[in-house]
Design a protein around this motif. Structure first.
Motif, PDB file in Angstrom:
ATOM      1  N   GLY A 192      82.798  52.156 -59.994  1.00  0.00           N
ATOM      2  CA  GLY A 192      82.218  51.727 -61.266  1.00  0.00           C
ATOM      3  C   GLY A 192      82.609  50.318 -61.641  1.00  0.00           C
ATOM      4  O   GLY A 192      82.490  49.934 -62.799  1.00  0.00           O
ATOM      5  N   ASN A 193      83.111  49.535 -60.666  1.00  0.00           N
ATOM      6  CA  ASN A 193      83.526  48.150 -60.902  1.00  0.00           C
ATOM      7  C   ASN A 193      84.507  48.060 -62.069  1.00  0.00           C
ATOM      8  O   ASN A 193      84.380  47.217 -62.957  1.00  0.00           O
ATOM      9  N   GLY A 194      85.489  48.958 -62.068  1.00  0.00           N
ATOM     10  CA  GLY A 194      86.514  48.946 -63.108  1.00  0.00           C
ATOM     11  C   GLY A 194      86.280  49.951 -64.218  1.00  0.00           C
ATOM     12  O   GLY A 194      87.187  50.267 -64.982  1.00  0.00           O
TER      13      GLY A 194
ATOM     14  N   LYS B 186      87.843  54.148 -59.035  1.00  0.00           N
ATOM     15  CA  LYS B 186      87.450  53.076 -59.949  1.00  0.00           C
ATOM     16  C   LYS B 186      86.542  52.004 -59.347  1.00  0.00           C
ATOM     17  O   LYS B 186      85.631  51.554 -60.038  1.00  0.00           O
ATOM     18  N   PRO B 187      86.738  51.559 -58.114  1.00  0.00           N
ATOM     19  CA  PRO B 187      85.833  50.520 -57.615  1.00  0.00           C
ATOM     20  C   PRO B 187      84.369  50.943 -57.633  1.00  0.00           C
ATOM     21  O   PRO B 187      83.475  50.116 -57.709  1.00  0.00           O
TER      22      PRO B 187
ATOM     23  N   VAL C 153      76.276  48.828 -60.265  1.00  0.00           N
ATOM     24  CA  VAL C 153      77.073  48.314 -59.140  1.00  0.00           C
ATOM     25  C   VAL C 153      76.304  48.494 -57.842  1.00  0.00           C
ATOM     26  O   VAL C 153      76.164  47.556 -57.042  1.00  0.00           O
TER      27      VAL C 153
ATOM     28  N   ALA D  40      76.887  52.139 -65.337  1.00  0.00           N
ATOM     29  CA  ALA D  40      77.634  51.051 -64.700  1.00  0.00           C
ATOM     30  C   ALA D  40      77.703  51.275 -63.193  1.00  0.00           C
ATOM     31  O   ALA D  40      77.536  50.333 -62.410  1.00  0.00           O
ATOM     32  N   GLY D  41      77.948  52.514 -62.772  1.00  0.00           N
ATOM     33  CA  GLY D  41      77.992  52.825 -61.349  1.00  0.00           C
ATOM     34  C   GLY D  41      76.666  52.539 -60.664  1.00  0.00           C
ATOM     35  O   GLY D  41      76.633  51.955 -59.571  1.00  0.00           O
TER      36      GLY D  41
ATOM     37  N   THR E 134      73.311  46.151 -57.677  1.00  0.00           N
ATOM     38  CA  THR E 134      73.730  44.763 -57.444  1.00  0.00           C
ATOM     39  C   THR E 134      74.088  44.546 -55.985  1.00  0.00           C
ATOM     40  O   THR E 134      73.703  43.536 -55.385  1.00  0.00           O
ATOM     41  N   ILE E 135      74.822  45.486 -55.400  1.00  0.00           N
ATOM     42  CA  ILE E 135      75.183  45.382 -53.978  1.00  0.00           C
ATOM     43  C   ILE E 135      73.924  45.264 -53.126  1.00  0.00           C
ATOM     44  O   ILE E 135      73.836  44.421 -52.232  1.00  0.00           O
TER      45      ILE E 135
END
Length: 105
Positions: free
Chosen positions: A23-25, A20-21, A64, A60-61, A67-68
């Protein structure tokens, strides 16, 4: 900086799983593996995962990971971690309750 803890040990694992992390949840998971392990799945055995992904969670993944990278979050984490490690190391001289300060894991 690294994405994975195993990179600190300078090893290359046969399989890396992400949950899950990743995909940030969002319900997204991934398996990254060597060619030899991937080829072993070609025997008719199927891989199933409840977090297999769809276009929305895959987007979403990617967001993430972008963004990182764009916000320099790995470097920021290193800087904050180095600061905290130094602070706890300094505090350990005054407070014997604080054990060995390693800074990883």
């Amino acid at each position: 900086t690294h994405f994975w803890g195993f990179q600190q040990q300078h090893v290359v694992p046969d399989i890396v799983t992400m949950g899950k992390p990743f995909g940030n949840g969002m319900p997204l998971a991934a398996v990254v593996t060597t060619r030899a392990v991937a080829d072993s799945f070609a025997t008719g055995m199927e891989y199933f995962n409840t977090f297999g992904g769809n276009p929305v969670v895959c987007a979403a993944g990617l967001a993430v990971l972008e963004t990182i990278e764009q916000q320099g979050l790995q470097q920021h984490a290193r800087e904050v971690g180095d600061y905290l490690k130094a602070a706890f190391t300094n505090m350990s001289a005054e407070f014997p309750l604080i054990g060995h300060v390693r800074g990883a894991g």
